[in-house]
Design an enzyme around this catalytic site. Structure first.
Site, PDB file in Angstrom:
ATOM      1  N   TYR A   1      -2.886  -1.136  10.254  1.00 22.52           N
ATOM      2  CA  TYR A   1      -2.717  -1.172   8.792  1.00 22.52           C
ATOM      3  C   TYR A   1      -1.374  -0.560   8.399  1.00 22.52           C
ATOM      4  O   TYR A   1      -0.620  -1.128   7.606  1.00 22.52           O
ATOM      5  CB  TYR A   1      -3.865  -0.416   8.125  1.00 22.52           C
ATOM      6  CG  TYR A   1      -3.956  -0.631   6.625  1.00 22.52           C
ATOM      7  CD1 TYR A   1      -4.435  -1.832   6.104  1.00 22.52           C
ATOM      8  CD2 TYR A   1      -3.567   0.365   5.732  1.00 22.52           C
ATOM      9  CE1 TYR A   1      -4.528  -2.038   4.738  1.00 22.52           C
ATOM     10  CE2 TYR A   1      -3.656   0.173   4.367  1.00 22.52           C
ATOM     11  CZ  TYR A   1      -4.143  -1.023   3.869  1.00 22.52           C
ATOM     12  OH  TYR A   1      -4.228  -1.223   2.514  1.00 22.52           O
TER      13      TYR A   1
ATOM     14  N   SER B   1       0.861  -1.190   0.000  1.00 24.38           N
ATOM     15  CA  SER B   1       0.000   0.000   0.000  1.00 24.38           C
ATOM     16  C   SER B   1       0.893   1.234   0.000  1.00 24.38           C
ATOM     17  O   SER B   1       2.054   1.151   0.428  1.00 24.38           O
ATOM     18  CB  SER B   1      -0.873   0.002   1.259  1.00 24.38           C
ATOM     19  OG  SER B   1      -1.450   1.281   1.462  1.00 24.38           O
TER      20      SER B   1
HETATM   21  P1  NAD Z   1     -11.150  -5.956  -0.784  1.00 21.57           P
HETATM   22  O1  NAD Z   1     -11.601  -5.819   0.628  1.00 21.57           O
HETATM   23  O2  NAD Z   1     -12.026  -5.481  -1.873  1.00 21.57           O
HETATM   24  O3  NAD Z   1     -10.722  -7.467  -1.082  1.00 21.57           O
HETATM   25  C1  NAD Z   1      -9.898  -8.181  -0.189  1.00 21.57           C
HETATM   26  C2  NAD Z   1     -10.289  -9.643  -0.217  1.00 21.57           C
HETATM   27  O4  NAD Z   1      -9.453 -10.316   0.743  1.00 21.57           O
HETATM   28  C3  NAD Z   1     -11.739  -9.888   0.193  1.00 21.57           C
HETATM   29  O5  NAD Z   1     -12.390 -10.691  -0.766  1.00 21.57           O
HETATM   30  C4  NAD Z   1     -11.627 -10.580   1.541  1.00 21.57           C
HETATM   31  O6  NAD Z   1     -12.668 -11.521   1.791  1.00 21.57           O
HETATM   32  C5  NAD Z   1     -10.269 -11.255   1.434  1.00 21.57           C
HETATM   33  N1  NAD Z   1      -9.719 -11.552   2.752  1.00 21.57           N
HETATM   34  C6  NAD Z   1      -9.768 -10.758   3.860  1.00 21.57           C
HETATM   35  N2  NAD Z   1      -9.214 -11.407   4.880  1.00 21.57           N
HETATM   36  C7  NAD Z   1      -8.806 -12.612   4.436  1.00 21.57           C
HETATM   37  C8  NAD Z   1      -8.180 -13.723   5.042  1.00 21.57           C
HETATM   38  N3  NAD Z   1      -7.881 -13.734   6.348  1.00 21.57           N
HETATM   39  N4  NAD Z   1      -7.893 -14.822   4.274  1.00 21.57           N
HETATM   40  C9  NAD Z   1      -8.220 -14.837   2.968  1.00 21.57           C
HETATM   41  N5  NAD Z   1      -8.842 -13.803   2.347  1.00 21.57           N
HETATM   42  C10 NAD Z   1      -9.124 -12.716   3.073  1.00 21.57           C
HETATM   43  O7  NAD Z   1      -9.741  -5.211  -0.836  1.00 21.57           O
HETATM   44  P2  NAD Z   1      -8.827  -4.746  -2.069  1.00 21.57           P
HETATM   45  O8  NAD Z   1      -8.969  -3.288  -2.189  1.00 21.57           O
HETATM   46  O9  NAD Z   1      -9.002  -5.623  -3.249  1.00 21.57           O
HETATM   47  O10 NAD Z   1      -7.420  -4.999  -1.376  1.00 21.57           O
HETATM   48  C11 NAD Z   1      -6.532  -6.027  -1.755  1.00 21.57           C
HETATM   49  C12 NAD Z   1      -5.160  -5.690  -1.193  1.00 21.57           C
HETATM   50  O11 NAD Z   1      -4.783  -4.389  -1.676  1.00 21.57           O
HETATM   51  C13 NAD Z   1      -5.118  -5.598   0.328  1.00 21.57           C
HETATM   52  O12 NAD Z   1      -3.908  -6.157   0.796  1.00 21.57           O
HETATM   53  C14 NAD Z   1      -5.144  -4.110   0.593  1.00 21.57           C
HETATM   54  O13 NAD Z   1      -4.527  -3.752   1.794  1.00 21.57           O
HETATM   55  C15 NAD Z   1      -4.368  -3.591  -0.605  1.00 21.57           C
HETATM   56  N6  NAD Z   1      -4.632  -2.179  -0.910  1.00 21.57           N
HETATM   57  C16 NAD Z   1      -5.848  -1.748  -1.354  1.00 21.57           C
HETATM   58  C17 NAD Z   1      -6.041  -0.404  -1.625  1.00 21.57           C
HETATM   59  C18 NAD Z   1      -7.349   0.151  -2.109  1.00 21.57           C
HETATM   60  O14 NAD Z   1      -7.473   1.384  -2.214  1.00 21.57           O
HETATM   61  N7  NAD Z   1      -8.330  -0.663  -2.424  1.00 21.57           N
HETATM   62  C19 NAD Z   1      -4.995   0.500  -1.437  1.00 21.57           C
HETATM   63  C20 NAD Z   1      -3.776   0.035  -0.971  1.00 21.57           C
HETATM   64  C21 NAD Z   1      -3.594  -1.323  -0.726  1.00 21.57           C
END
Ligand code: NAD
Length: 266
Positions: free
Chosen positions: A162, A149
């Protein structure tokens, strides 16, 4: 199995965690579209099934479902080892599952802090460990991409766990990269900025908040999950064959000190 080459990922075996929605689902889709056989993990079986159902079939064999919690040692190890056995190996491990829990830092509960660290740090470690163990035993030149991130380097007030977890990812990636470089195993991270995924429902569905988020981004818009998936595929591909230990920020300029876009200090 040769490492992923510039002709796409035909025949490659890829494991993606957190693939039920958002960045993980988009990543699984792009790998499969380029011919990879994908094993999908998510905590929730139903969205995982939807992602699986949407993937194109590939010649290498059926895509696999591995529901389960990445932070649970036995579950994480077993789901990756059984996927490796079923696919006959593994070429790319995408450690993407992540969560955030907001709280003022003076009252964050140990439970919430530990839960975020368990998924975002321990979960990544367990999945990477299973892949690395297989690659060391089999002599495979595999590659890991972790979803970090912008909060790997930018503080996130009100989200202590986080911030801590994504800061840790940077050093974990560099440590693995150095530890396994001589074996031809590469490890990198992609660090998204503000991306339109279900994780960000709170501002995506509120026009005022959406505009506020956009104004803070030098490119004046949030990113799309597919734009993060593209960077993940790049780092996993042969085009990134000499890149290891790096975090690639994919953030529309969010890490560029946006306040300096106009000259206010001189
Ligand atoms: P999201 O919440 O849309 O999807 C995340 C998925 O991970 C979900 O389907 C959830 O069920 C699954 N998950 C959660 N805990 C879990 C576990 N213990 N075991 C297995 N699966 C699990 O989030 P996203 O935006 O697609 O984020 C994906 C990654 O990107 C994350 O690591 C997040 O920190 C990172 N990220 C996202 C953003 C953003 O703006 N969306 C920004 C920076 C980083």
């Amino acid at each position: 199995m040769p490492p992923p080459d510039q002709q796409g990922f035909t025949g490659c075996r890829v494991f993606v965690t957190g693939a039920g929605q958002g960045i993980g689902a988009a990543t699984a889709m792009k790998f499969a579209t380029q011919g990879a056989r994908v094993a999908l993990n998510d905590l929730h079986a139903e969205p995982l099934g939807r992602t699986l159902a949407g993937l194109p079939t590939v010649a290498a064999g059926p895509h696999l479902e591995r529901p389960g919690d990445v932070s649970h040692e036995d579950t994480a190890t077993r789901m990756i080892e059984t996927a490796i056995a079923e696919m006959g190996g593994l070429d790319v491990m995408v450690c993407n599952a992540g969560i955030q829990i907001p709280s003022p830092s003076e009252s964050v509960t140990l439970d919430d802090f530990a839960t975020v660290m368990a998924v975002n740090v321990t979960g990544v470690m367990l999945c990477a460990r299973a892949a690395l163990g297989h690659w060391v035993r089999s002599g495979t030149r595999g590659t890991i991409v972790v979803t970090s991130s912008v909060h790997e380097i930018i503080p996130k007030p009100g989200y202590l766990g986080y911030s801590a977890s994504k800061g840790a990812i940077g050093n974990m990636v560099r440590t693995w990269a150095l530890e396994y470089a001589s074996r031809g195993i590469r490890v990198n991270a992609v660090a998204p900025g503000a991306i339109e995924t279900p994780m960000n429902r709170s501002w995506i569905n509120d026009p005022g908040k959406y505009d506020a988020v956009s104004r803070h981004i030098p490119m004046r818009r949030p990113g799309q999950a597919g734009e993060i998936a593209d960077a993940i595929l790049f780092l996993a591909s042969g085009q990134a064959s000499y890149i290891t230990g790096q975090t690639l920020f994919v953030d529309g300029g969010l890490t560029l000190y946006g306040d300096f876009q106009e000259n206010w200090a001189t």
